[in-house]
Design an enzyme around this catalytic site. Structure first.
Site, PDB file in Angstrom:
ATOM      1  N   SER A 146       0.819  -1.209   0.000  1.00  0.00           N
ATOM      2  CA  SER A 146       0.000   0.000   0.000  1.00  0.00           C
ATOM      3  C   SER A 146       0.853   1.259   0.000  1.00  0.00           C
ATOM      4  CB  SER A 146      -0.838   0.079   1.281  1.00  0.00           C
ATOM      5  OG  SER A 146      -1.716  -0.984   1.384  1.00  0.00           O
ATOM      6  N   HIS A 167      -0.905  -2.998  -7.380  1.00  0.00           N
ATOM      7  CA  HIS A 167      -1.639  -2.557  -6.196  1.00  0.00           C
ATOM      8  C   HIS A 167      -3.144  -2.622  -6.433  1.00  0.00           C
ATOM      9  CE1 HIS A 167      -2.825   0.728  -3.139  1.00  0.00           C
ATOM     10  NE2 HIS A 167      -2.676  -0.418  -2.523  1.00  0.00           N
ATOM     11  N   GLU A 179      -3.369  -0.391  -9.788  1.00  0.00           N
ATOM     12  CA  GLU A 179      -2.244   0.516 -10.024  1.00  0.00           C
ATOM     13  C   GLU A 179      -1.026  -0.341 -10.382  1.00  0.00           C
ATOM     14  OE1 GLU A 179      -3.204   4.376  -7.198  1.00  0.00           O
ATOM     15  OE2 GLU A 179      -2.140   2.709  -6.278  1.00  0.00           O
ATOM     16  N   ASN A 217      -3.603   5.967  -2.540  1.00  0.00           N
ATOM     17  CA  ASN A 217      -3.331   6.076  -1.103  1.00  0.00           C
ATOM     18  C   ASN A 217      -2.683   7.393  -0.702  1.00  0.00           C
ATOM     19  OD1 ASN A 217      -4.551   3.732  -0.434  1.00  0.00           O
ATOM     20  ND2 ASN A 217      -2.685   2.500  -0.376  1.00  0.00           N
TER      21      ASN A 217
HETATM   22  C1  LIG Z   1      -5.364   0.463   1.741  1.00  0.00           C
HETATM   23  C2  LIG Z   1      -5.004   0.322   0.311  1.00  0.00           C
HETATM   24  O1  LIG Z   1      -3.829   0.032  -0.003  1.00  0.00           O
HETATM   25  C3  LIG Z   1      -5.953   0.562  -0.799  1.00  0.00           C
HETATM   26  C4  LIG Z   1      -7.395   0.342  -0.557  1.00  0.00           C
HETATM   27  O2  LIG Z   1      -7.889  -0.720  -0.787  1.00  0.00           O
HETATM   28  S1  LIG Z   1      -8.234   1.651  -0.004  1.00  0.00           S
HETATM   29  C5  LIG Z   1      -9.888   1.089   0.079  1.00  0.00           C
HETATM   30  C6  LIG Z   1     -10.579   1.149  -1.264  1.00  0.00           C
HETATM   31  N1  LIG Z   1     -11.932   0.706  -1.117  1.00  0.00           N
HETATM   32  C7  LIG Z   1     -12.967   1.533  -0.920  1.00  0.00           C
HETATM   33  O3  LIG Z   1     -12.821   2.751  -0.911  1.00  0.00           O
HETATM   34  C8  LIG Z   1     -14.290   0.858  -0.691  1.00  0.00           C
HETATM   35  C9  LIG Z   1     -15.398   1.841  -0.521  1.00  0.00           C
HETATM   36  N2  LIG Z   1     -16.649   1.132  -0.335  1.00  0.00           N
HETATM   37  C10 LIG Z   1     -17.396   0.662  -1.386  1.00  0.00           C
HETATM   38  O4  LIG Z   1     -17.063   0.839  -2.534  1.00  0.00           O
HETATM   39  C11 LIG Z   1     -18.674  -0.064  -1.024  1.00  0.00           C
HETATM   40  O5  LIG Z   1     -19.063   0.335   0.259  1.00  0.00           O
HETATM   41  C12 LIG Z   1     -18.517  -1.640  -1.109  1.00  0.00           C
HETATM   42  C13 LIG Z   1     -18.328  -2.058  -2.537  1.00  0.00           C
HETATM   43  C14 LIG Z   1     -17.377  -2.149  -0.254  1.00  0.00           C
HETATM   44  C15 LIG Z   1     -19.789  -2.283  -0.532  1.00  0.00           C
HETATM   45  O6  LIG Z   1     -20.879  -1.744  -1.190  1.00  0.00           O
HETATM   46  P1  LIG Z   1     -22.352  -1.714  -0.532  1.00  0.00           P
HETATM   47  O7  LIG Z   1     -23.266  -1.220  -1.580  1.00  0.00           O
HETATM   48  O8  LIG Z   1     -22.288  -1.025   0.767  1.00  0.00           O
HETATM   49  O9  LIG Z   1     -22.595  -3.199  -0.116  1.00  0.00           O
HETATM   50  P2  LIG Z   1     -23.152  -4.404  -0.939  1.00  0.00           P
HETATM   51  O10 LIG Z   1     -24.538  -4.110  -1.425  1.00  0.00           O
HETATM   52  O11 LIG Z   1     -22.977  -5.573  -0.014  1.00  0.00           O
HETATM   53  O12 LIG Z   1     -22.167  -4.577  -2.156  1.00  0.00           O
HETATM   54  C16 LIG Z   1     -22.264  -3.871  -3.409  1.00  0.00           C
HETATM   55  C17 LIG Z   1     -21.958  -4.831  -4.513  1.00  0.00           C
HETATM   56  O13 LIG Z   1     -20.620  -5.377  -4.368  1.00  0.00           O
HETATM   57  C18 LIG Z   1     -20.691  -6.806  -4.235  1.00  0.00           C
HETATM   58  N3  LIG Z   1     -19.677  -7.195  -3.247  1.00  0.00           N
HETATM   59  C19 LIG Z   1     -19.413  -6.582  -2.067  1.00  0.00           C
HETATM   60  N4  LIG Z   1     -18.359  -7.174  -1.482  1.00  0.00           N
HETATM   61  C20 LIG Z   1     -17.959  -8.183  -2.314  1.00  0.00           C
HETATM   62  C21 LIG Z   1     -16.916  -9.131  -2.270  1.00  0.00           C
HETATM   63  N5  LIG Z   1     -16.058  -9.181  -1.266  1.00  0.00           N
HETATM   64  N6  LIG Z   1     -16.804 -10.006  -3.311  1.00  0.00           N
HETATM   65  C22 LIG Z   1     -17.649  -9.983  -4.349  1.00  0.00           C
HETATM   66  N7  LIG Z   1     -18.659  -9.085  -4.464  1.00  0.00           N
HETATM   67  C23 LIG Z   1     -18.810  -8.203  -3.440  1.00  0.00           C
HETATM   68  C24 LIG Z   1     -22.097  -7.114  -3.793  1.00  0.00           C
HETATM   69  O14 LIG Z   1     -22.496  -8.415  -4.231  1.00  0.00           O
HETATM   70  C25 LIG Z   1     -22.894  -6.028  -4.483  1.00  0.00           C
HETATM   71  O15 LIG Z   1     -23.126  -6.342  -5.836  1.00  0.00           O
HETATM   72  P3  LIG Z   1     -24.448  -5.804  -6.601  1.00  0.00           P
HETATM   73  O16 LIG Z   1     -24.591  -4.348  -6.279  1.00  0.00           O
HETATM   74  O17 LIG Z   1     -24.152  -6.032  -8.040  1.00  0.00           O
HETATM   75  O18 LIG Z   1     -25.549  -6.637  -6.043  1.00  0.00           O
HETATM   76  N1  LIG Z   2      -6.171  -3.962   3.689  1.00  0.00           N
HETATM   77  C1  LIG Z   2      -6.295  -3.256   2.584  1.00  0.00           C
HETATM   78  O1  LIG Z   2      -7.336  -2.610   2.341  1.00  0.00           O
HETATM   79  C2  LIG Z   2      -5.180  -3.243   1.574  1.00  0.00           C
HETATM   80  C3  LIG Z   2      -3.934  -3.775   1.862  1.00  0.00           C
HETATM   81  N2  LIG Z   2      -2.944  -3.752   0.915  1.00  0.00           N
HETATM   82  C4  LIG Z   2      -1.626  -4.325   1.193  1.00  0.00           C
HETATM   83  O2  LIG Z   2      -1.704  -5.729   0.983  1.00  0.00           O
HETATM   84  C5  LIG Z   2      -0.837  -6.411   1.912  1.00  0.00           C
HETATM   85  C6  LIG Z   2      -1.662  -7.397   2.737  1.00  0.00           C
HETATM   86  O3  LIG Z   2      -2.675  -6.695   3.428  1.00  0.00           O
HETATM   87  P1  LIG Z   2      -3.963  -7.444   4.022  1.00  0.00           P
HETATM   88  O4  LIG Z   2      -4.406  -8.497   3.092  1.00  0.00           O
HETATM   89  O5  LIG Z   2      -4.889  -6.371   4.448  1.00  0.00           O
HETATM   90  O6  LIG Z   2      -3.314  -8.120   5.323  1.00  0.00           O
HETATM   91  P2  LIG Z   2      -3.855  -9.371   6.183  1.00  0.00           P
HETATM   92  O7  LIG Z   2      -3.295  -9.181   7.550  1.00  0.00           O
HETATM   93  O8  LIG Z   2      -5.314  -9.542   6.006  1.00  0.00           O
HETATM   94  O9  LIG Z   2      -3.128 -10.621   5.471  1.00  0.00           O
HETATM   95  C7  LIG Z   2      -1.741 -10.832   5.454  1.00  0.00           C
HETATM   96  C8  LIG Z   2      -1.505 -12.343   5.480  1.00  0.00           C
HETATM   97  O10 LIG Z   2      -0.131 -12.601   5.182  1.00  0.00           O
HETATM   98  C9  LIG Z   2       0.257 -13.759   5.932  1.00  0.00           C
HETATM   99  N3  LIG Z   2       1.726 -13.750   6.010  1.00  0.00           N
HETATM  100  C10 LIG Z   2       2.519 -12.939   6.749  1.00  0.00           C
HETATM  101  N4  LIG Z   2       3.827 -13.220   6.475  1.00  0.00           N
HETATM  102  C11 LIG Z   2       3.847 -14.205   5.552  1.00  0.00           C
HETATM  103  C12 LIG Z   2       4.872 -14.914   4.860  1.00  0.00           C
HETATM  104  N5  LIG Z   2       6.163 -14.650   5.089  1.00  0.00           N
HETATM  105  N6  LIG Z   2       4.522 -15.866   3.962  1.00  0.00           N
HETATM  106  C13 LIG Z   2       3.214 -16.157   3.732  1.00  0.00           C
HETATM  107  N7  LIG Z   2       2.193 -15.505   4.350  1.00  0.00           N
HETATM  108  C14 LIG Z   2       2.506 -14.544   5.251  1.00  0.00           C
HETATM  109  C15 LIG Z   2      -0.455 -13.605   7.269  1.00  0.00           C
HETATM  110  O11 LIG Z   2      -0.607 -14.874   7.894  1.00  0.00           O
HETATM  111  C16 LIG Z   2      -1.790 -12.987   6.838  1.00  0.00           C
HETATM  112  O12 LIG Z   2      -2.781 -13.989   6.667  1.00  0.00           O
HETATM  113  C17 LIG Z   2      -0.129  -5.324   2.723  1.00  0.00           C
HETATM  114  O13 LIG Z   2       1.077  -4.999   2.091  1.00  0.00           O
HETATM  115  C18 LIG Z   2      -1.123  -4.160   2.633  1.00  0.00           C
HETATM  116  O14 LIG Z   2      -0.504  -2.919   2.803  1.00  0.00           O
HETATM  117  C19 LIG Z   2      -3.148  -3.249  -0.341  1.00  0.00           C
HETATM  118  C20 LIG Z   2      -4.375  -2.753  -0.703  1.00  0.00           C
HETATM  119  C21 LIG Z   2      -5.477  -2.666   0.261  1.00  0.00           C
END
Ligand SMILES: CC(=O)CC(=O)SCCNC(=O)CCNC(=O)[C@H](O)C(C)(C)COP(=O)(O)OP(=O)(O)OC[C@H]1O[C@@H](n2cnc3c(N)ncnc32)[C@H](O)[C@@H]1OP(=O)(O)O
Ligand SMILES: NC(=O)C1=CN([C@@H]2O[C@H](COP(=O)(O)OP(=O)(O)OC[C@H]3O[C@@H](n4cnc5c(N)ncnc54)[C@H](O)[C@@H]3O)[C@@H](O)[C@H]2O)C=CC1
Length: 313
Positions: A146, A167, A179, A217
């Site tokens: 991330s 990503h 990405e 991010n």
């Molecule tokens: C940290 C990082 O490195 C990067 C990141 O990931 S940052 C995070 C990025 N993600 C976001 O910003 C998520 C923001 N949230 C959303 O887009 C929405 O809230 C959400 C898609 C998660 C859920 O949507 P919602 O409308 O509240 O719930 P819900 O009705 O259950 O789901 C919407 C649709 O997605 C589907 N869905 C939800 N989760 C699913 C999953 N895990 N797998 C498959 N389908 C899924 C549902 O079946 C539903 O489909 P339809 O609309 O076609 O029926």
């Molecule tokens: N959580 C999020 O929304 C997002 C996370 N990421 C990135 O993805 C990566 C994973 O994040 P998450 O899935 O959220 O974490 P998570 O904690 O859900 O899963 C990580 C998994 O890796 C396993 N693990 C740790 N060390 C290991 C090794 N050496 N070999 C094999 N398995 C090992 C752990 O047992 C755990 O199940 C991180 O780099 C995070 O920054 C990227 C996009 C979105």
């Protein structure tokens, strides 16, 4: 115990990286948590042979269960009027996913390794240096990090030309973006293969340099952190902050809901890493409330509690 279940090995040893990168068919996903299970799912759905690796057999069992359920949701939509075809889609996709607790063994047959383990540089270094010695020459390594630098992660491997960032976003089966990150030494052939693979697994790809947080991010994490600070100051309730951003700015989730969804530990790993690297950037300053919640094990949805309480899955 190493368990690598019935996997068709394609042994192709290219003598060096070259413009000859063949299409990726065999993917090893390392880390079976939130992200790794989603990456395995979309790969298998797209017809790829997948090995999903985690050190924990319990995590792998949980991942397989959630992949099965999520494939069911996809099938319901794709095959609305043909439930039998939907069942076939689920069972065929599931059959393409094997599991393993041995990263090195699982990398031996990979065209592409996607790493999705904990957001920690030294843990990622340890993994990639181990894999570099055993994976075939042609294998591309990618990290789903991330916030960490792709150049820094790949500093421990020899195949720097066959290394990049892929990503994904959470939830992987739903979020349409990928990405694709080029490191300083990522070759044109590797970049092209990563872009083609991203498209093949159904994502819209954008390209970004190896810059902190890439595009999404770098914008999203400071926004989430500002929301936590707002809440910490007592300026508004958690519910009101989330309602405000959903109804006033059109976000599907509010920032605190999103922080819980991403995982507060992951949020903290990102912020701490950036603060260490850029101590003069106030946006990256530590947040006492975030530190407290993580210390208490309140990691968000996956732990049953973060800013809100959840039913434990
Ligand atoms: C940290 C990082 O490195 C990067 C990141 O990931 S940052 C995070 C990025 N993600 C976001 O910003 C998520 C923001 N949230 C959303 O887009 C929405 O809230 C959400 C898609 C998660 C859920 O949507 P919602 O409308 O509240 O719930 P819900 O009705 O259950 O789901 C919407 C649709 O997605 C589907 N869905 C939800 N989760 C699913 C999953 N895990 N797998 C498959 N389908 C899924 C549902 O079946 C539903 O489909 P339809 O609309 O076609 O029926
Ligand atoms: N959580 C999020 O929304 C997002 C996370 N990421 C990135 O993805 C990566 C994973 O994040 P998450 O899935 O959220 O974490 P998570 O904690 O859900 O899963 C990580 C998994 O890796 C396993 N693990 C740790 N060390 C290991 C090794 N050496 N070999 C094999 N398995 C090992 C752990 O047992 C755990 O199940 C991180 O780099 C995070 O920054 C990227 C996009 C979105």
């Amino acid at each position: 115990m190493t368990k690598l279940v019935q996997f068709g090995v394609i042994a192709r040893n290219f003598s060096s990286s070259s413009a000859m990168q063949a299409a990726i068919k065999n993917v090893t996903v390392i880390g079976g948590g939130l992200m790794g299970s989603g990456i395995a799912q979309v790969s298998a759905q797209a017809g790829q042979n997948v090995i999903l690796v985690d050190l924990s057999p319990e995590v792998l069992a949980k991942s397989q269960k959630s992949i099965g359920a999520n494939l069911g949701r996809v099938a319901k939509k794709m095959y609305k009027d043909k439930p039998q075809d939907g069942e076939k889609f689920v069972s065929e996709s599931m059959a393409r996913i094997k599991t393993s607790t041995d990263p090195a063994e699982a990398a031996k047959s990979a065209d592409l390794v996607v790493e999705a383990i904990v957001e920690n540089m030294s843990v990622k270094h340890k993994l990639f240096s181990q894999l570099d010695g055993v994976a075939p020459n042609h294998t591309i390594f990618a990290s789903n990090t991330s916030s960490l630098s792709i150049n820094e992660i790949c500093s421990v491997v020899k195949r720097k030309d066959r290394f990049g960032g892929l990503h994904f976003f959470n939830p992987v089966p739903v979020m349409r973006l990928l990405e694709v990150v080029r490191g300083a030494e990522t070759s044109d052939a590797t970049y092209k293969s990563m872009m083609e693979w991203g498209k093949a697994v159904g994502k819209t790809c954008i390209t970004c340099k190896d810059t902190p947080g890439f595009v999404v991010n770098r914008l999203l994490v400071p926004y989430i952190c500002e929301a936590i600070r707002l809440y910490e100051r007592g300026d508004a309730s958690a519910r009101d902050i989330d309602t405000a951003m959903k109804l006033g700015a059109g976000y599907p989730m509010g920032p605190l809901e999103l922080a819980d969804y991403v995982g507060l530990d992951t949020n903290k790993f990102i912020l701490d890493g950036w603060h260490k690297k850029y101590p003069n950037q106030p946006l990256f300053n530590p947040i006492p409330l975030l530190d407290k919640l993580v210390a208490e094990g309140k990691l968000g949805v996956k732990a049953g509690e973060g800013f809100y309480k959840y039913d434990k899955k």
